[in-house]
Design an enzyme around this catalytic site. Structure first.
Site, PDB file in Angstrom:
ATOM      1  N   ASP A 117      51.750  28.619  -4.311  1.00 41.14           N
ATOM      2  CA  ASP A 117      50.873  29.692  -3.826  1.00 41.14           C
ATOM      3  C   ASP A 117      51.570  31.029  -4.017  1.00 41.14           C
ATOM      4  OD1 ASP A 117      49.194  31.398  -2.555  1.00 41.14           O
ATOM      5  OD2 ASP A 117      49.428  30.524  -0.559  1.00 41.14           O
TER       6      ASP A 117
ATOM      7  N   LYS B 106      49.807  33.613  -5.489  1.00 42.03           N
ATOM      8  CA  LYS B 106      48.728  34.622  -5.546  1.00 42.03           C
ATOM      9  C   LYS B 106      49.023  35.683  -6.618  1.00 42.03           C
ATOM     10  CE  LYS B 106      47.181  33.925  -0.808  1.00 42.03           C
ATOM     11  NZ  LYS B 106      48.278  33.148  -0.206  1.00 42.03           N
TER      12      LYS B 106
ATOM     13  N   ALA C  63      48.972  38.361  -9.341  1.00 45.18           N
ATOM     14  CA  ALA C  63      47.996  39.462  -9.467  1.00 45.18           C
ATOM     15  C   ALA C  63      48.584  40.609 -10.275  1.00 45.18           C
ATOM     16  CB  ALA C  63      47.585  39.940  -8.076  1.00 45.18           C
ATOM     17  N   ASP C  64      48.821  40.378 -11.559  1.00 49.44           N
ATOM     18  CA  ASP C  64      49.425  41.446 -12.373  1.00 49.44           C
ATOM     19  C   ASP C  64      48.665  41.568 -13.704  1.00 49.44           C
ATOM     20  OD1 ASP C  64      51.391  43.362 -13.302  1.00 49.44           O
ATOM     21  OD2 ASP C  64      52.795  42.424 -11.913  1.00 49.44           O
TER      22      ASP C  64
ATOM     23  N   THR D 179      52.433  40.195 -17.776  1.00 52.48           N
ATOM     24  CA  THR D 179      53.342  39.828 -16.671  1.00 52.48           C
ATOM     25  C   THR D 179      52.898  38.520 -16.037  1.00 52.48           C
ATOM     26  OG1 THR D 179      53.717  42.182 -16.329  1.00 52.48           O
ATOM     27  CG2 THR D 179      54.463  40.702 -14.591  1.00 52.48           C
TER      28      THR D 179
ATOM     29  N   GLY E 163      42.365  27.905   7.089  1.00 49.15           N
ATOM     30  CA  GLY E 163      41.771  28.567   8.253  1.00 49.15           C
ATOM     31  C   GLY E 163      41.568  27.638   9.437  1.00 49.15           C
TER      32      GLY E 163
ATOM     33  N   ALA F 125      45.252  27.350  13.356  1.00 51.23           N
ATOM     34  CA  ALA F 125      45.779  28.625  13.857  1.00 51.23           C
ATOM     35  C   ALA F 125      44.822  29.800  13.661  1.00 51.23           C
ATOM     36  CB  ALA F 125      47.112  28.910  13.189  1.00 51.23           C
TER      37      ALA F 125
ATOM     38  N   ARG G 241      36.996  25.536  12.324  1.00 52.21           N
ATOM     39  CA  ARG G 241      36.744  24.255  12.989  1.00 52.21           C
ATOM     40  C   ARG G 241      36.458  23.157  11.966  1.00 52.21           C
ATOM     41  NH1 ARG G 241      32.734  23.667  16.349  1.00 52.21           N
ATOM     42  NH2 ARG G 241      33.878  21.986  17.365  1.00 52.21           N
TER      43      ARG G 241
ATOM     44  N   GLU H 244      35.244  20.258  12.298  1.00 50.45           N
ATOM     45  CA  GLU H 244      33.913  19.620  12.435  1.00 50.45           C
ATOM     46  C   GLU H 244      32.845  20.385  11.650  1.00 50.45           C
ATOM     47  OE1 GLU H 244      35.856  20.553  14.861  1.00 50.45           O
ATOM     48  OE2 GLU H 244      36.367  18.765  16.020  1.00 50.45           O
TER      49      GLU H 244
ATOM     50  N   ARG I 196      50.338  26.076  10.326  1.00 51.17           N
ATOM     51  CA  ARG I 196      50.961  26.206  11.652  1.00 51.17           C
ATOM     52  C   ARG I 196      50.515  25.147  12.648  1.00 51.17           C
ATOM     53  NH1 ARG I 196      49.415  32.370  12.132  1.00 51.17           N
ATOM     54  NH2 ARG I 196      47.823  31.574  10.686  1.00 51.17           N
TER      55      ARG I 196
HETATM   56  O1  O7M Z   1      47.154  27.032   8.815  1.00 51.32           O
HETATM   57  P1  O7M Z   1      47.839  28.354   8.675  1.00 51.32           P
HETATM   58  O2  O7M Z   1      46.989  29.494   9.091  1.00 51.32           O
HETATM   59  O3  O7M Z   1      49.205  28.381   9.295  1.00 51.32           O
HETATM   60  O4  O7M Z   1      48.166  28.528   7.123  1.00 51.32           O
HETATM   61  C1  O7M Z   1      47.201  28.811   6.179  1.00 51.32           C
HETATM   62  C2  O7M Z   1      47.825  28.896   4.821  1.00 51.32           C
HETATM   63  O5  O7M Z   1      46.822  29.234   3.878  1.00 51.32           O
HETATM   64  C3  O7M Z   1      48.917  29.948   4.689  1.00 51.32           C
HETATM   65  O6  O7M Z   1      49.862  29.475   3.746  1.00 51.32           O
HETATM   66  C4  O7M Z   1      48.189  31.146   4.118  1.00 51.32           C
HETATM   67  O7  O7M Z   1      49.041  31.955   3.357  1.00 51.32           O
HETATM   68  C5  O7M Z   1      47.130  30.468   3.234  1.00 51.32           C
HETATM   69  N1  O7M Z   1      45.878  31.204   3.031  1.00 51.32           N
HETATM   70  C6  O7M Z   1      45.162  31.678   4.091  1.00 51.32           C
HETATM   71  O8  O7M Z   1      45.497  31.439   5.253  1.00 51.32           O
HETATM   72  N2  O7M Z   1      44.024  32.402   3.856  1.00 51.32           N
HETATM   73  C7  O7M Z   1      43.549  32.656   2.619  1.00 51.32           C
HETATM   74  O9  O7M Z   1      42.515  33.283   2.483  1.00 51.32           O
HETATM   75  C8  O7M Z   1      44.245  32.128   1.528  1.00 51.32           C
HETATM   76  C9  O7M Z   1      45.382  31.382   1.747  1.00 51.32           C
HETATM   77  C10 O7M Z   1      45.923  30.720   0.615  1.00 51.32           C
HETATM   78  O10 O7M Z   1      46.457  29.651   0.616  1.00 51.32           O
HETATM   79  O11 O7M Z   1      45.729  31.307  -0.533  1.00 51.32           O
HETATM   80  C11 O7M Z   1      46.050  30.640  -1.680  1.00 51.32           C
END
Ligand code: O7M
EC number: 4.1.1.23
Length: 215
Positions: free
Chosen positions: A58, A60, A62-63, A67, A166, A169, A173, A175, A191
């Protein structure tokens, strides 16, 4: 059955301990900056040695295309796929995909993010990002468990496997979102598992809940 992906946003020592504890209950592991910057990319090999699961990077990315290509080449010496941002444009995403595909590795595109701040800049373009992911024949999208209706729409528009963070933490949900997902999709949890008193027990709890709700 919908898959469980552990977000391992920990330092090396804790990450390896948690990976060992939860390995029987997670299907995949997501490794990002907190772990790689506190160790090195070699950590991916160590995690694989422990649990032999799919590992997604992960970063992300973005370049500009040139690059992005370099980042993809260096990163994809490890792991099974890489996560990219799409707001930088189709050419930047293609640069990563064109490195990943011949290596049989996944390129996964972030559409709408799960946090409140995503509403301002990224939500307005998220549907277009999902459509671009489909057009580029990517391997998946990231879409939010914190907004089930948006998750449903983005999955529908991309027609690709979804990785959805999501739950736990951030208040999403299980469900509610499980009904939207299928066996190609991943629920990302960090988390709520690794910060719990007993990560193994919590991973088992989520795995069993996913199994029960998938029926
Ligand atoms: O369960 P959490 O909240 O502790 O962790 C969620 C993980 O998903 C954490 O590694 C975040 O960086 C990632 N994440 C998000 O929480 N929201 C997003 O919109 C995108 C990500 C993600 O994984 O993007 C690739």
């Amino acid at each position: 059955m919908v898959k469980l992906m552990l977000a391992l946003d920990l330092d090396k020592e804790r990450a390896l301990k948690v990976a060992e504890e939860v390995k029987d209950y997670v299907d995949a592991i997501k490794v990002g900056y907190p772990l790689v910057l506190s160790s090195s990319l070699e950590i991916v090999k160590e995690i694989k040695d422990i649990c032999e699961k799919e590992v997604i990077l992960d970063f992300k990315v973005a370049d500009i295309p040139a690059t992005n290509e370099k980042i993809a080449k260096l990163s994809l010496r490890y792991g099974d796929g890489i996560i990219v941002h799409g707001f930088v444009g189709e050419d930047s995403v293609k640069a990563v995909r064109d490195v990943a595909k011949p290596l049989n590795k996944k390129t996964i595109l972030v559409t709408e993010m799960s946090h409140p701040g995503a509403l301002r800049f990224i939500q307005p373009i998220a549907n277009e990002l999902a459509i671009m992911a489909k057009k580029l024949e990517l391997d998946g999208i990231v879409a939010p468990s914190t907004r089930p209706e948006r998750l449903r729409e983005l999955k529908h528009l991309s027609n690709l496997p979804v990785l959805t963070p999501g739950v736990g933490a951030q208040g999403g949900r299980l469900e509610e979102i499980i009904k939207i997902l299928d066996e190609n999709d991943y629920i990302i949890i960090g988390r709520a598992i690794y910060n719990s008193e007993d990560p193994k027990k919590m991973a088992k709890y989520y795995k069993e809940k996913i199994r029960a709700l998938s029926k």
